[in-house]
Design an enzyme around this catalytic site. Sequence first.
Site, PDB file in Angstrom:
ATOM      1  CG  HIS A  82     -24.028   5.403 -54.469  1.00 21.60           C
ATOM      2  ND1 HIS A  82     -24.364   6.534 -55.179  1.00 21.60           N
ATOM      3  CD2 HIS A  82     -24.315   4.362 -55.291  1.00 21.60           C
ATOM      4  CE1 HIS A  82     -24.829   6.196 -56.373  1.00 21.60           C
ATOM      5  NE2 HIS A  82     -24.815   4.871 -56.463  1.00 21.60           N
ATOM      6  CG  ASP A  84     -21.545   9.260 -54.366  1.00 16.11           C
ATOM      7  OD1 ASP A  84     -22.092   8.211 -53.960  1.00 16.11           O
ATOM      8  OD2 ASP A  84     -20.641   9.264 -55.220  1.00 16.11           O
ATOM      9  CG  ASP A 113     -26.939   5.459 -59.900  1.00 17.12           C
ATOM     10  OD1 ASP A 113     -26.725   4.729 -58.916  1.00 17.12           O
ATOM     11  OD2 ASP A 113     -26.085   5.689 -60.775  1.00 17.12           O
ATOM     12  CD  GLU A 142     -21.324   3.566 -57.373  1.00 16.69           C
ATOM     13  OE1 GLU A 142     -21.261   2.559 -58.085  1.00 16.69           O
ATOM     14  OE2 GLU A 142     -21.810   4.642 -57.785  1.00 16.69           O
ATOM     15  CD  GLU A 143     -22.772   7.562 -59.425  1.00 21.37           C
ATOM     16  OE1 GLU A 143     -22.006   7.216 -60.337  1.00 21.37           O
ATOM     17  OE2 GLU A 143     -23.964   7.194 -59.363  1.00 21.37           O
ATOM     18  CG  HIS A 356     -25.291   8.455 -64.386  1.00 16.70           C
ATOM     19  ND1 HIS A 356     -23.958   8.124 -64.493  1.00 16.70           N
ATOM     20  CD2 HIS A 356     -25.644   8.081 -63.132  1.00 16.70           C
ATOM     21  CE1 HIS A 356     -23.541   7.566 -63.373  1.00 16.70           C
ATOM     22  NE2 HIS A 356     -24.561   7.539 -62.523  1.00 16.70           N
TER      23      HIS A 356
END
Length: 383
Positions: A82, A84, A113, A142-143, A356
């Site tokens: 992903h 995003d 990520d 995905e997030e 994150h």
Amino acid sequence: MADRTVRAADAVIDVLTLAQELLRAESVTPAQGAVFDILETALVPLGFAVDRFVVGEAPDGPVENLLAVRGGTGPHLAFAGHVDVVPAGDGWTGSPFSGAVRDGLLYGRGAVDMKGAVAAFIAACAAAPAAIPLSLVITGDEEGPATYGTRALIDRMNERGLRPDLCLVGEPTSAARLGDMVKIGRRGSVNIWITVPGRQGHVAYPHLADNPVTRLIAILSAIDAITLDTGNAWFQPSNIEVTDLHVGNPAHNIIPGSAQARLSIRFNDEHSGQSLINRIAAVAAAHAPGAEVTGRISGEAFLTEPGAFSTLVSDAIEDETGSRPELSTTGGTSDARFLSKLCPTVEFGLLNATMHKVDEAVAVDDLHALTRIYAGIIARAGA
């Protein structure tokens, strides 16, 4: 553009340059537009047919996805991921979308990520023989809710009769050093809401009311006593956690009319999401016959049994790092839960220590090493 990442003449991609371009395309979930333009620009000169599509409506959409396919003969390897990212938050040293390199680290939201891994796989594809069939399954969600992300891509693949033989998801699985862990499965996840109805009344006249809080406490006590399992060869024990309680009663002298609780269950492959919803519903009915129980399954548990694919990936990692990775099912969920229905699926990517977090960063050396590992996986899959 003088510094284009893709040089079609020799089909070489510099992984750092591509990763920086992706990081500079701000793509907080759900992602659309510029970040996919960069992917398409990189992939078309490599011989990929790129299919971009936007699907879904508010509140979970619209979402842009990309499916890129390059034909060939032999086993078909898909790379999934992903582009995003979660919101950057405050406190960064510099801009979270600058793609700056300082002291050998590439900084930016999504560096770990998982734009770094996406860049590494594309760079590995550029070096791979054209005869090896490859595809990229890249989502812009995905997030977030993931309603119109990888599941929509799988629908698209099914419509086209496209079914890879192997799938590698580039999530950041490494724990202490690059290559120390490969995920061969994940626990499932289900959220369950319990609403217990009561009858509102004055606390001085409890016989004229029905207190739902007492019933909810009894339900939660019974749930807390449940041992779902003790784990198995590849999975840790399943666990039930109470994540919210709500009565919403502003008055001290009123027995409320209802009470709610929310549970989150992470479960191994000894259970299904629906079986757990049914079990919680039975407990609730025993203590409060009128209770309403609803559940939302985020994903079922899956396991890619250790075998040829995990060995292939492990061999490529060991060739680069000198150490063999641990095969694991720990951690949260990922889009591998959907892709595992198509074919054997494993996850392998960068160190997850800063994902994150503020000042998310990846070692530039790790980006190059990951590219070499992915190239080794492609070569082994096509052998």
